[in-house]
Scaffold this motif. Structure first.
Motif, PDB file in Angstrom:
ATOM      1  N   ASP A   1       3.521   2.144   3.036  1.00 59.67           N
ATOM      2  CA  ASP A   1       4.685   3.119   2.517  1.00 59.67           C
ATOM      3  C   ASP A   1       4.079   4.163   2.538  1.00 59.67           C
ATOM      4  O   ASP A   1       3.189   4.389   1.981  1.00 59.67           O
ATOM      5  N   GLY A   2       4.617   5.449   3.608  1.00 64.62           N
ATOM      6  CA  GLY A   2       4.324   6.934   3.096  1.00 64.62           C
ATOM      7  C   GLY A   2       3.061   7.355   4.147  1.00 64.62           C
ATOM      8  O   GLY A   2       2.719   8.197   3.299  1.00 64.62           O
ATOM      9  N   PHE A   3       2.977   6.121   4.979  1.00 63.55           N
ATOM     10  CA  PHE A   3       1.699   6.980   5.566  1.00 63.55           C
ATOM     11  C   PHE A   3       2.022   8.096   7.104  1.00 63.55           C
ATOM     12  O   PHE A   3       3.432   8.083   6.786  1.00 63.55           O
ATOM     13  N   ASP A   4       1.238   8.984   7.026  1.00 66.45           N
ATOM     14  CA  ASP A   4       1.889  10.408   7.584  1.00 66.45           C
ATOM     15  C   ASP A   4       1.550  10.247   8.977  1.00 66.45           C
ATOM     16  O   ASP A   4       0.257  10.454   9.086  1.00 66.45           O
ATOM     17  N   PHE A   5       1.951   9.609  10.168  1.00 68.02           N
ATOM     18  CA  PHE A   5       1.972   9.744  11.419  1.00 68.02           C
ATOM     19  C   PHE A   5       1.375  10.802  11.828  1.00 68.02           C
ATOM     20  O   PHE A   5       0.746  10.387  13.096  1.00 68.02           O
ATOM     21  N   THR A   6       2.232  12.094  11.386  1.00 71.60           N
ATOM     22  CA  THR A   6       1.485  13.245  11.905  1.00 71.60           C
ATOM     23  C   THR A   6      -0.135  13.742  11.946  1.00 71.60           C
ATOM     24  O   THR A   6      -0.587  14.460  12.540  1.00 71.60           O
TER      25      THR A   6
ATOM     26  N   ASP B   1       7.991   5.570   8.403  1.00 68.95           N
ATOM     27  CA  ASP B   1       7.628   7.061   9.653  1.00 68.95           C
ATOM     28  C   ASP B   1       8.757   7.670   8.252  1.00 68.95           C
ATOM     29  O   ASP B   1      10.123   7.272   8.961  1.00 68.95           O
ATOM     30  N   THR B   2       8.865   8.623   7.903  1.00 72.15           N
ATOM     31  CA  THR B   2       9.797   9.785   7.825  1.00 72.15           C
ATOM     32  C   THR B   2       9.418  11.632   8.379  1.00 72.15           C
ATOM     33  O   THR B   2       8.686  11.274   9.047  1.00 72.15           O
ATOM     34  N   TYR B   3      10.759  12.034   8.425  1.00 73.66           N
ATOM     35  CA  TYR B   3      10.939  12.597   9.152  1.00 73.66           C
ATOM     36  C   TYR B   3      11.770  14.059   8.009  1.00 73.66           C
ATOM     37  O   TYR B   3      12.857  13.567   7.429  1.00 73.66           O
ATOM     38  N   PRO B   4      11.498  15.091   7.842  1.00 74.05           N
ATOM     39  CA  PRO B   4      12.359  16.334   7.466  1.00 74.05           C
ATOM     40  C   PRO B   4      13.798  15.847   7.540  1.00 74.05           C
ATOM     41  O   PRO B   4      14.316  15.310   8.803  1.00 74.05           O
ATOM     42  N   GLU B   5      14.443  16.278   6.828  1.00 74.82           N
ATOM     43  CA  GLU B   5      16.075  15.688   7.046  1.00 74.82           C
ATOM     44  C   GLU B   5      16.444  16.885   7.111  1.00 74.82           C
ATOM     45  O   GLU B   5      17.673  16.290   8.631  1.00 74.82           O
ATOM     46  N   ASP B   6      16.332  18.050   8.123  1.00 73.20           N
ATOM     47  CA  ASP B   6      16.855  19.263   9.238  1.00 73.20           C
ATOM     48  C   ASP B   6      16.725  18.572  10.715  1.00 73.20           C
ATOM     49  O   ASP B   6      16.074  19.630  11.499  1.00 73.20           O
ATOM     50  N   LYS B   7      15.266  17.816  11.023  1.00 72.16           N
ATOM     51  CA  LYS B   7      14.424  17.653  12.308  1.00 72.16           C
ATOM     52  C   LYS B   7      15.091  16.580  12.848  1.00 72.16           C
ATOM     53  O   LYS B   7      15.744  14.818  12.724  1.00 72.16           O
ATOM     54  N   ASP B   8      15.467  16.425  14.364  1.00 70.46           N
ATOM     55  CA  ASP B   8      16.027  15.542  15.405  1.00 70.46           C
ATOM     56  C   ASP B   8      14.304  14.352  15.748  1.00 70.46           C
ATOM     57  O   ASP B   8      13.968  15.651  16.024  1.00 70.46           O
TER      58      ASP B   8
ATOM     59  N   VAL C   1       0.926  -1.133  -0.215  1.00 68.56           N
ATOM     60  CA  VAL C   1       0.096   0.189   0.203  1.00 68.56           C
ATOM     61  C   VAL C   1       0.785   1.584  -0.056  1.00 68.56           C
ATOM     62  O   VAL C   1       2.077   0.984   0.758  1.00 68.56           O
ATOM     63  N   SER C   2       0.748   1.954  -1.090  1.00 69.88           N
ATOM     64  CA  SER C   2       1.317   3.234  -1.634  1.00 69.88           C
ATOM     65  C   SER C   2       0.833   4.234  -0.676  1.00 69.88           C
ATOM     66  O   SER C   2      -0.845   4.579  -1.238  1.00 69.88           O
ATOM     67  N   TYR C   3       1.148   5.704  -0.006  1.00 65.34           N
ATOM     68  CA  TYR C   3       0.401   6.678   0.071  1.00 65.34           C
ATOM     69  C   TYR C   3       0.988   8.181  -0.383  1.00 65.34           C
ATOM     70  O   TYR C   3       0.497   8.671  -0.679  1.00 65.34           O
ATOM     71  N   SER C   4       1.906   7.436  -1.819  1.00 64.10           N
ATOM     72  CA  SER C   4       2.549   8.939  -2.440  1.00 64.10           C
ATOM     73  C   SER C   4       1.850   8.489  -3.400  1.00 64.10           C
ATOM     74  O   SER C   4       0.516   8.043  -4.349  1.00 64.10           O
ATOM     75  N   ASN C   5       1.753   9.922  -4.192  1.00 59.82           N
ATOM     76  CA  ASN C   5       0.858  10.141  -5.347  1.00 59.82           C
ATOM     77  C   ASN C   5       1.120   9.513  -6.681  1.00 59.82           C
ATOM     78  O   ASN C   5       0.730   8.864  -7.592  1.00 59.82           O
ATOM     79  N   ARG C   6       2.020   8.689  -6.781  1.00 63.26           N
ATOM     80  CA  ARG C   6       2.783   7.698  -7.323  1.00 63.26           C
ATOM     81  C   ARG C   6       2.901   6.116  -7.404  1.00 63.26           C
ATOM     82  O   ARG C   6       3.594   5.997  -6.140  1.00 63.26           O
ATOM     83  N   VAL C   7       2.975   5.516  -8.265  1.00 63.72           N
ATOM     84  CA  VAL C   7       3.016   4.230  -7.614  1.00 63.72           C
ATOM     85  C   VAL C   7       4.011   3.417  -8.812  1.00 63.72           C
ATOM     86  O   VAL C   7       4.637   2.497  -8.832  1.00 63.72           O
ATOM     87  N   ASP C   8       4.219   3.725 -10.286  1.00 62.04           N
ATOM     88  CA  ASP C   8       5.107   3.957 -10.898  1.00 62.04           C
ATOM     89  C   ASP C   8       6.651   3.316 -10.348  1.00 62.04           C
ATOM     90  O   ASP C   8       7.648   2.345 -10.867  1.00 62.04           O
ATOM     91  N   HIS C   9       6.677   4.453  -9.598  1.00 60.27           N
ATOM     92  CA  HIS C   9       8.042   4.373  -9.149  1.00 60.27           C
ATOM     93  C   HIS C   9       8.285   2.961  -7.446  1.00 60.27           C
ATOM     94  O   HIS C   9       9.455   2.657  -7.550  1.00 60.27           O
ATOM     95  N   ILE C  10       7.142   2.490  -6.828  1.00 59.79           N
ATOM     96  CA  ILE C  10       7.301   1.624  -6.747  1.00 59.79           C
ATOM     97  C   ILE C  10       7.771  -0.314  -7.189  1.00 59.79           C
ATOM     98  O   ILE C  10       8.318  -0.357  -6.897  1.00 59.79           O
ATOM     99  N   VAL C  11       6.618  -0.197  -8.319  1.00 62.57           N
ATOM    100  CA  VAL C  11       7.269  -0.681  -9.423  1.00 62.57           C
ATOM    101  C   VAL C  11       8.379  -1.178  -9.459  1.00 62.57           C
ATOM    102  O   VAL C  11       9.451  -2.098  -9.615  1.00 62.57           O
ATOM    103  N   ASN C  12       9.564  -0.366 -10.163  1.00 63.99           N
ATOM    104  CA  ASN C  12      10.864  -0.230 -10.227  1.00 63.99           C
ATOM    105  C   ASN C  12      10.980  -0.672  -9.291  1.00 63.99           C
ATOM    106  O   ASN C  12      12.265  -1.243  -9.306  1.00 63.99           O
TER     107      ASN C  12
END
Length: 234
Positions: A136-141, A166-173, A60-71
């Motif tokens: 993949d891509g579920f936003d826990f916030t 579970d994803t976080y911004p690059e500049d966040k601890d 299950v992808s919560y991103s806008n596209r699925v073609d990259h998942i296949v790749n």
């Protein structure tokens, strides 16, 4: 190398040993890291390992596209088969692809109840015997504790494993004082295994921070190879 030997020698067996024999059906695992570090590659490698064992997987992808998942699946399978010199690789590829389904949802427009109903319908009608669902891509916030409680109940009811990112911004601890990802703090009762992925000496290193009922801080001696994006032993 034949398929059975390949799965027996997979570095994911080390991950299973570290978490009391594996995640286990009815349970939820989460891989947390900053964005762009390799969570999707890890999840796809875990899913591909299950497919190689003749198990069924729904991604299950919560991103806008699925073609990259296949790749991702194609790239990970190619790297595994090359690295392990898999015999009859194309036959294996054509065999396992029938056991994988990719679904796509928008978290802001589709409720968890609707997502779970769609997954169940897929399991009842096309993917009987599904072993694991990758989310993949579920936003826990955005998601609520009640949402995670529903996912947990679904995992128990359907006797499957659920693997989240579970994803976080690059500049966040993103770790709290116990070393746990902050987005997950309210959901601990429903999460069995939590892994973090961090950059260290040119590699992405996996660390176990929750092992079923125990809060831990254990390096797994597993890394994400930056060239192949495969999980490998350090």
């Amino acid at each position: 190398m034949v398929r059975k030997e390949l799965t027996e020698k997979s570095p994911l067996r080390s991950l299973e040993k570290a978490v009391q024999g594996g995640l286990g059906k009815g349970n939820i695992a989460v891989i947390a890291s900053k964005e762009g570090v390799g969570k999707t590659a890890c999840l796809v490698h875990i899913a591909t390992d299950k497919l190689m064992q003749n198990k069924h997987v729904i991604h299950v992808s919560y991103s806008n596209r699925v073609d990259h998942i296949v790749n991702w699946y194609e790239d990970i399978f190619t790297e595994i088969s090359k690295k392990r010199d898999l015999e009859k690789a194309m036959d294996v590829h054509d065999d396992i692809i029938h056991n994988r389904v990719i679904m796509n949802f928008n978290q802001k427009g589709v409720s968890v109840d609707q997502v779970l109903a769609s997954i169940k319908a897929m399991m009842d009608n096309g993917q009987l015997g599904t072993d694991a669902v990758i989310i993949d891509g579920f936003d826990f916030t955005i998601g609520s504790v009640d949402d995670i409680k529903k996912f947990k109940a679904f995992a128990v009811e359907m006797d499957i494993e659920l693997w989240f990112s579970d994803t976080y911004p690059e500049d966040k601890d993103y770790l709290d004082e116990k070393g746990l990802p902050v987005n997950l703090s309210n959901n601990m009762d429903y999460l069995s295994v939590i892994l973090t992925l961090r950059a260290e000496k040119g590699f992405m290193v996996l660390k176990l921070v929750k092992d079923h009922k125990k809060i831990v801080s254990e390096d797994l001696h597993l890394k994400l190879d930056p060239k192949t994006l495969l999980i490998a032993e350090v």
